[in-house]
Design a protein around this motif. Sequence first.
Motif, mmCIF file in Angstrom:
data_model
loop_
_atom_site.group_PDB
_atom_site.id
_atom_site.type_symbol
_atom_site.label_atom_id
_atom_site.label_comp_id
_atom_site.label_asym_id
_atom_site.label_seq_id
_atom_site.Cartn_x
_atom_site.Cartn_y
_atom_site.Cartn_z
ATOM 1 N N MET A 197 28.733 57.288 38.382
ATOM 2 C CA MET A 197 29.079 57.895 39.676
ATOM 3 C C MET A 197 29.902 59.153 39.433
ATOM 4 S SD MET A 197 30.192 54.393 41.591
ATOM 5 C CE MET A 197 28.962 53.236 42.192
ATOM 6 N N PRO A 198 29.255 60.219 38.975
ATOM 7 C CA PRO A 198 30.019 61.399 38.550
ATOM 8 C C PRO A 198 30.861 62.026 39.659
ATOM 9 C CG PRO A 198 27.632 61.846 38.607
ATOM 10 C CD PRO A 198 27.808 60.370 38.774
ATOM 11 N N GLU A 199 30.488 61.808 40.911
ATOM 12 C CA GLU A 199 31.224 62.467 41.993
ATOM 13 C C GLU A 199 32.645 61.925 42.156
ATOM 14 O OE1 GLU A 199 28.744 60.483 42.373
ATOM 15 O OE2 GLU A 199 29.328 58.913 43.778
ATOM 16 N N ILE A 200 32.974 60.789 41.519
ATOM 17 C CA ILE A 200 34.326 60.254 41.738
ATOM 18 C C ILE A 200 35.401 61.110 41.093
ATOM 19 C CG2 ILE A 200 33.591 57.860 42.043
ATOM 20 C CD1 ILE A 200 34.823 57.314 39.269
ATOM 21 N N LYS A 201 34.987 62.039 40.252
ATOM 22 C CA LYS A 201 36.008 62.935 39.700
ATOM 23 C C LYS A 201 36.694 63.730 40.820
ATOM 24 C CE LYS A 201 32.992 66.844 38.398
ATOM 25 N NZ LYS A 201 33.226 67.583 39.612
ATOM 26 N N ASP A 202 35.992 63.904 41.925
ATOM 27 C CA ASP A 202 36.565 64.680 43.031
ATOM 28 C C ASP A 202 37.122 63.821 44.159
ATOM 29 O OD1 ASP A 202 35.858 67.092 41.837
ATOM 30 O OD2 ASP A 202 33.815 66.930 42.616
ATOM 31 N N ASN A 203 36.785 62.558 44.214
ATOM 32 C CA ASN A 203 37.198 61.804 45.397
ATOM 33 C C ASN A 203 37.571 60.344 45.118
ATOM 34 O OD1 ASN A 203 34.731 60.551 45.042
ATOM 35 N ND2 ASN A 203 33.698 61.736 46.630
ATOM 36 N N LEU A 204 38.109 60.087 43.944
ATOM 37 C CA LEU A 204 38.526 58.724 43.618
ATOM 38 C C LEU A 204 39.626 58.235 44.561
ATOM 39 C CD1 LEU A 204 38.165 56.398 41.549
ATOM 40 C CD2 LEU A 204 40.022 57.413 40.264
ATOM 41 N N GLU A 205 40.586 59.103 44.856
ATOM 42 C CA GLU A 205 41.707 58.700 45.712
ATOM 43 C C GLU A 205 41.241 58.252 47.091
ATOM 44 O OE1 GLU A 205 45.642 59.146 45.562
ATOM 45 O OE2 GLU A 205 44.741 58.152 43.864
ATOM 46 N N THR A 206 40.289 58.995 47.679
ATOM 47 C CA THR A 206 39.839 58.608 49.018
ATOM 48 C C THR A 206 39.007 57.326 48.959
ATOM 49 O OG1 THR A 206 38.039 60.215 48.788
ATOM 50 C CG2 THR A 206 39.941 60.870 50.106
ATOM 51 N N ARG A 207 38.317 57.091 47.838
ATOM 52 C CA ARG A 207 37.566 55.828 47.709
ATOM 53 C C ARG A 207 38.543 54.650 47.601
ATOM 54 N NH1 ARG A 207 35.294 58.464 49.602
ATOM 55 N NH2 ARG A 207 33.435 59.662 49.174
#
Lengths: 161, 446
Positions: free
Chosen positions: B397-407
């Motif tokens: 899930m490469p996109e979590i580099k930008d939005n881990l906190e919101t997840r």
Amino acid sequence: MTMTMRLDDRLLEFLRRPLMCIIAGVDQTGRPSAGRGVGFNVLEDRTTIDLIFSGWQWPRLVSDIRQTGRLAVTFVSPADYVSFQLKGRADLSETEVPNADHAARFITAATDELQRLGVAPHVIAPWLTAQGARLARLSIQEIYIQTPGPHAGMMTGAEVR
Amino acid sequence: MSLRLSDLSACFEGVIPSIIATASADGAPNISYLSHVVRVDGEHVALSNQFFAKTAANVRANPKVTLMLVDGLTGDQFLLDISFVRSIDAGPLFDRIAGQLAASSAQVGMSDVMRLRSADVFRVRGIEKVPSPVAATAPAPRRAPVDLPALADAIRAIGRQAEAGAIIDSLLCGVQQVLGYANALVLIHDSHRQSLITTGSIGYENSGLGSEIVSAGGMIGAAAASGQTIKVSDMSRVRRFGEAIGLEAGATENTTRTVVFPQLPMAMSQIAVPMVTRGVVAGVLFIESTERLAFSEEDAAALDILAGQAANALRASEGEAAAAEAGHATATPEPAATETDIRIVCHRFDDSVFVDGVYIVKGVAGALLRLMIEWRLGEGRSEFTNREMRLAAGARMPEIKDNLETRLLLLRRRLDEKQAPIRVVRIGRGRVRLEAGGPLALTVRD
């Protein structure tokens, strides 16, 4: 040669629905004007229609009809946007008093229909007035379907000659 | 006093159709309704004119045009003397008009037939108010101006927050306090699921946290895709885009793994404001109201400022959390054997997670919860850093580099809302702890 067009049965049926009416004139320099109609009456020959509008509210329409006599009127059914545009030559009647009943019926039907469609009465009120009512007698030369969609702009009605 | 275009803002809401009168080169007038008029700047308007070839031909042959605009709040009418300048079929202005047309045509039930191919730009040469037969009555209530000092306070409050949850809460608080809107959502973009996921919510009976809007769907999806604010000012003739009202949210979630989107009964106005940071849409701020024409141009501008500030703050928060060093992991004492097992079921196909039979979340947030549970069971620790989660899950899930906190925020809030016997607690910058009220029993299914 100028054509004359006749309103066919389908158009007469349409004109019995609650409608809104918008009118355009044009002055000698080619500048168009716009206003709203508040009543009409189709004459016996079906090639002529009397349009009632407020000369107080739409003075440019009065002067444009006097200047060029060119006129377009579009009737639209607010419930489904079915629309027709009539074009032709118009005379402003200086003597005939517009039939107050025609205007009253038109305004009541349009107001009721718009309210039924969710438009607030105070929003409708500024649009429909017969104050300083004038009567323009339009000889119909062209009739167009104006309903948004693929048939918009197509000619319709019955040619007289 | 002469009228300016900026005085006519309530005429550009697309609620009451505008009217255009043109004349051909030989002086034949033509009149029709217009689907949409957009104010470009102080001197120009743009018209979408999809159908009427005669109008288009006339304005090119004779640039003198008369436009009638109607104030959607008062019904006041204005005649504008305008002249044709040029036609546009691409670019930012065209995109703005296309976006507004999509929303406003939906509100008159004509979205199927409205497709913008080009728009015509006109210069406004004069504006006159049409005499009104009801002018003598009391003036209709106008919308209050935006309170700029209050907006500045709200911007500062968002800027003070470092954690995703506090940023989103500050944004929603600002919406409520500055503009007075009580029903609002924050949806965060999730490229993994091609959707926007509700991560913050105020004013709804069901919070809708975890509910999704497909990225291409409705005005929220359109706002995210276009980066443009989209609003609907009169929904009296529009079917709402949301799911059917009356579903029992909790009951259906467990079978559909889908959280019902929040509903405001009798909503008349909606606005979707993209949350943009450095040209990237991070999410959408969505607000609705039971008032017609609720959202003025000023409101939209204020919301744009608030949403942009929140997007920047969320981006900074991700960066700070990612940079945080790992703390010392503490061993987790296993709860006493007498306590009842907490049954956790994870599904690989959509990364959904159920706790004791209750649907919690899916997608990235579900995958993160499973990861933490597996670490806890395998390594006996319950504190984790964003960095290690990013490393472990980032490949898939490469996109979590930008939005881990919101997840993680969505996960925390869903566990809290469902009163689950496990919780994820933020214990510092970029660090969380998994707390459980009993021994964990994990089942992973395809």
